[in-house]
Design an enzyme around this catalytic site. Sequence first.
Site, PDB file in Angstrom:
ATOM      1  N   GLY A 175       7.556   7.811   4.115  1.00 22.00           N
ATOM      2  CA  GLY A 175       7.748   6.918   5.243  1.00 22.00           C
ATOM      3  C   GLY A 175       9.191   6.967   5.712  1.00 22.00           C
ATOM      4  O   GLY A 175       9.919   7.929   5.458  1.00 22.00           O
ATOM      5  N   ARG A 176       9.632   5.915   6.364  1.00 24.17           N
ATOM      6  CA  ARG A 176      10.986   5.909   6.941  1.00 24.17           C
ATOM      7  C   ARG A 176      12.061   6.080   5.869  1.00 24.17           C
ATOM      8  O   ARG A 176      13.019   6.825   6.058  1.00 24.17           O
ATOM      9  CB  ARG A 176      11.214   4.602   7.710  1.00 24.17           C
ATOM     10  CG  ARG A 176      10.286   4.400   8.910  1.00 24.17           C
ATOM     11  CD  ARG A 176      10.581   3.065   9.567  1.00 24.17           C
ATOM     12  NE  ARG A 176       9.674   2.751  10.658  1.00 24.17           N
ATOM     13  CZ  ARG A 176       8.531   2.084  10.522  1.00 24.17           C
ATOM     14  NH1 ARG A 176       8.151   1.667   9.318  1.00 24.17           N
ATOM     15  NH2 ARG A 176       7.761   1.829  11.566  1.00 24.17           N
ATOM     16  N   ILE A 177      11.905   5.374   4.744  1.00 22.05           N
ATOM     17  CA  ILE A 177      12.919   5.459   3.695  1.00 22.05           C
ATOM     18  C   ILE A 177      12.887   6.838   3.048  1.00 22.05           C
ATOM     19  O   ILE A 177      13.938   7.445   2.787  1.00 22.05           O
ATOM     20  CB  ILE A 177      12.722   4.341   2.664  1.00 22.05           C
ATOM     21  CG1 ILE A 177      12.933   2.971   3.316  1.00 22.05           C
ATOM     22  CG2 ILE A 177      13.681   4.519   1.483  1.00 22.05           C
ATOM     23  CD1 ILE A 177      12.501   1.800   2.456  1.00 22.05           C
TER      24      ILE A 177
ATOM     25  N   ARG B  89       0.281  10.570   1.826  1.00 19.90           N
ATOM     26  CA  ARG B  89      -1.141  10.468   2.180  1.00 19.90           C
ATOM     27  C   ARG B  89      -1.468  11.304   3.406  1.00 19.90           C
ATOM     28  O   ARG B  89      -2.542  11.874   3.520  1.00 19.90           O
ATOM     29  CB  ARG B  89      -1.512   9.002   2.430  1.00 19.90           C
ATOM     30  CG  ARG B  89      -1.653   8.170   1.170  1.00 19.90           C
ATOM     31  CD  ARG B  89      -2.014   6.744   1.485  1.00 19.90           C
ATOM     32  NE  ARG B  89      -1.003   6.086   2.304  1.00 19.90           N
ATOM     33  CZ  ARG B  89      -1.077   4.847   2.744  1.00 19.90           C
ATOM     34  NH1 ARG B  89      -2.158   4.118   2.464  1.00 19.90           N
ATOM     35  NH2 ARG B  89      -0.109   4.311   3.468  1.00 19.90           N
TER      36      ARG B  89
ATOM     37  N   ILE C 239      12.474   3.607  -6.452  1.00 19.82           N
ATOM     38  CA  ILE C 239      12.975   2.511  -5.612  1.00 19.82           C
ATOM     39  C   ILE C 239      11.831   1.911  -4.809  1.00 19.82           C
ATOM     40  O   ILE C 239      12.061   1.195  -3.833  1.00 19.82           O
ATOM     41  CB  ILE C 239      14.095   2.976  -4.660  1.00 19.82           C
ATOM     42  CG1 ILE C 239      13.599   4.086  -3.721  1.00 19.82           C
ATOM     43  CG2 ILE C 239      15.326   3.407  -5.435  1.00 19.82           C
ATOM     44  CD1 ILE C 239      14.522   4.351  -2.552  1.00 19.82           C
ATOM     45  N   ALA C 240      10.593   2.187  -5.234  1.00 19.32           N
ATOM     46  CA  ALA C 240       9.428   1.743  -4.475  1.00 19.32           C
ATOM     47  C   ALA C 240       9.023   0.329  -4.888  1.00 19.32           C
ATOM     48  O   ALA C 240       9.521  -0.653  -4.337  1.00 19.32           O
ATOM     49  CB  ALA C 240       8.287   2.736  -4.673  1.00 19.32           C
ATOM     50  N   ARG C 241       8.151   0.230  -5.858  1.00 18.95           N
ATOM     51  CA  ARG C 241       7.697  -1.053  -6.378  1.00 18.95           C
ATOM     52  C   ARG C 241       7.352  -0.895  -7.846  1.00 18.95           C
ATOM     53  O   ARG C 241       6.918   0.159  -8.294  1.00 18.95           O
ATOM     54  CB  ARG C 241       6.456  -1.554  -5.619  1.00 18.95           C
ATOM     55  CG  ARG C 241       6.752  -2.228  -4.273  1.00 18.95           C
ATOM     56  CD  ARG C 241       7.462  -3.553  -4.475  1.00 18.95           C
ATOM     57  NE  ARG C 241       7.670  -4.291  -3.230  1.00 18.95           N
ATOM     58  CZ  ARG C 241       8.721  -4.175  -2.456  1.00 18.95           C
ATOM     59  NH1 ARG C 241       9.674  -3.314  -2.771  1.00 18.95           N
ATOM     60  NH2 ARG C 241       8.847  -4.900  -1.370  1.00 18.95           N
TER      61      ARG C 241
ATOM     62  N   GLU D 197       8.610  -7.570 -12.979  1.00 18.24           N
ATOM     63  CA  GLU D 197      10.004  -7.998 -12.802  1.00 18.24           C
ATOM     64  C   GLU D 197      10.063  -9.470 -12.404  1.00 18.24           C
ATOM     65  O   GLU D 197       9.152  -9.978 -11.753  1.00 18.24           O
ATOM     66  CB  GLU D 197      10.709  -7.116 -11.758  1.00 18.24           C
ATOM     67  CG  GLU D 197      10.119  -7.155 -10.372  1.00 18.24           C
ATOM     68  CD  GLU D 197      10.829  -6.185  -9.421  1.00 18.24           C
ATOM     69  OE1 GLU D 197      11.218  -6.668  -8.340  1.00 18.24           O
ATOM     70  OE2 GLU D 197      10.972  -4.984  -9.726  1.00 18.24           O
TER      71      GLU D 197
ATOM     72  N   HIS E  71      16.596  -4.508  -8.667  1.00 16.80           N
ATOM     73  CA  HIS E  71      15.922  -4.540  -7.360  1.00 16.80           C
ATOM     74  C   HIS E  71      16.925  -4.872  -6.243  1.00 16.80           C
ATOM     75  O   HIS E  71      16.778  -5.848  -5.516  1.00 16.80           O
ATOM     76  CB  HIS E  71      14.782  -5.563  -7.363  1.00 16.80           C
ATOM     77  CG  HIS E  71      13.732  -5.277  -6.336  1.00 16.80           C
ATOM     78  ND1 HIS E  71      12.398  -5.551  -6.537  1.00 16.80           N
ATOM     79  CD2 HIS E  71      13.812  -4.743  -5.084  1.00 16.80           C
ATOM     80  CE1 HIS E  71      11.712  -5.205  -5.461  1.00 16.80           C
ATOM     81  NE2 HIS E  71      12.539  -4.713  -4.572  1.00 16.80           N
ATOM     82  N   ILE E  72      17.941  -4.019  -6.114  1.00 17.02           N
ATOM     83  CA  ILE E  72      19.030  -4.278  -5.168  1.00 17.02           C
ATOM     84  C   ILE E  72      19.159  -3.199  -4.101  1.00 17.02           C
ATOM     85  O   ILE E  72      20.199  -3.093  -3.450  1.00 17.02           O
ATOM     86  CB  ILE E  72      20.375  -4.425  -5.912  1.00 17.02           C
ATOM     87  CG1 ILE E  72      20.703  -3.170  -6.741  1.00 17.02           C
ATOM     88  CG2 ILE E  72      20.370  -5.671  -6.787  1.00 17.02           C
ATOM     89  CD1 ILE E  72      22.122  -3.156  -7.309  1.00 17.02           C
TER      90      ILE E  72
END
Length: 328
Positions: free
Chosen positions: A156-158, A179, A238-240, A269, A287-288
């Site tokens: 995606g964008r990131i 996907r 850095i996703a989830r 978390e 998560h920063i």
Amino acid sequence: MTPPRILVARNIFPEVVERLSQHFEVESNPEDIIWTPAELAERLKDKDGVLTTGSQRVDAALLAAAPRLRIVANMAVGYNNFDVDAMTAAGVQGTNTPDVLTETTADFGFALLMATARRVTESEHYLRAGKWNRWSYDMFAGSDVHGSTLGILGMGRIGQGIARRGAHGFGMNVIYHNRSRLSPELEAECKARYVGKEELLRTADHLVLVLPYTPESHHAIGAAEIAQMKPTANLINIARGGIVDDAALAQALKDRRIAAAGLDVFEGEPKVHPPLLEVPNVVLTPHIASATVPTRLAMANLAADNLIAFFDGRGPLTPVNQPTPRRG
């Protein structure tokens, strides 16, 4: 006419609370108390809208306790704290804050990649412990970033931002799996090549995870996937939390089945799987990835913009669902 009543569920920038107060009757949380689900439900029973920060679960039980609630504005790009189906069925609008954090998060993803590859945290701990008293040719020798293969899962964008940094800034060979494949124009802009997931795992020197969390992506990287990676590879998340099986990763790091990992997100978390705290070859951050003052302020303002636009009849700016309004 009485203005809508809004709850701001966590402490945020005072100027954003003040801005909301010009449009709504606002209950804020300047003490930044982490309310239990029952406490949150109690505060929402007379509210028309709420600004959440991603740590408040919005599910059918909460919605049933909040009969006036019409919109939940998440101050985050992710919204896995939303039960979107339950919100849609209840006629409750959900919104998020995309775009405003893209470049900042991509910056941090690349910073985490570099810190992991060059063993920054591990070497700093060594220095602080007073152990640095000699030189050796292989002391904290890590892996190169420039000229290496950057693999991105989730484009995606990131993910595209990370690809551009790697390809244009460090001359990396960029491969990705998603996907759906990007347009030829975007692939050219990112200098990225689409590959299957297995090839991505086998080939990447640095694998960066930037995909959204869904039931389908739960443990997308587990023991089987890690086993396909190079023993010299680094894994960056850095996703989830939940996309990586943290227990399997901790064991793989302990056994040196991959070189290292950099993690900004974790299952459950703010709790962290304890074995991850015991292995040296991991960089851990709380998560920063979006944590710069300008970006967090932009996120708060976009959440506020969604609330204001919704209640003045223009509709939400960045909706995540399309409910049929049947409340208020």
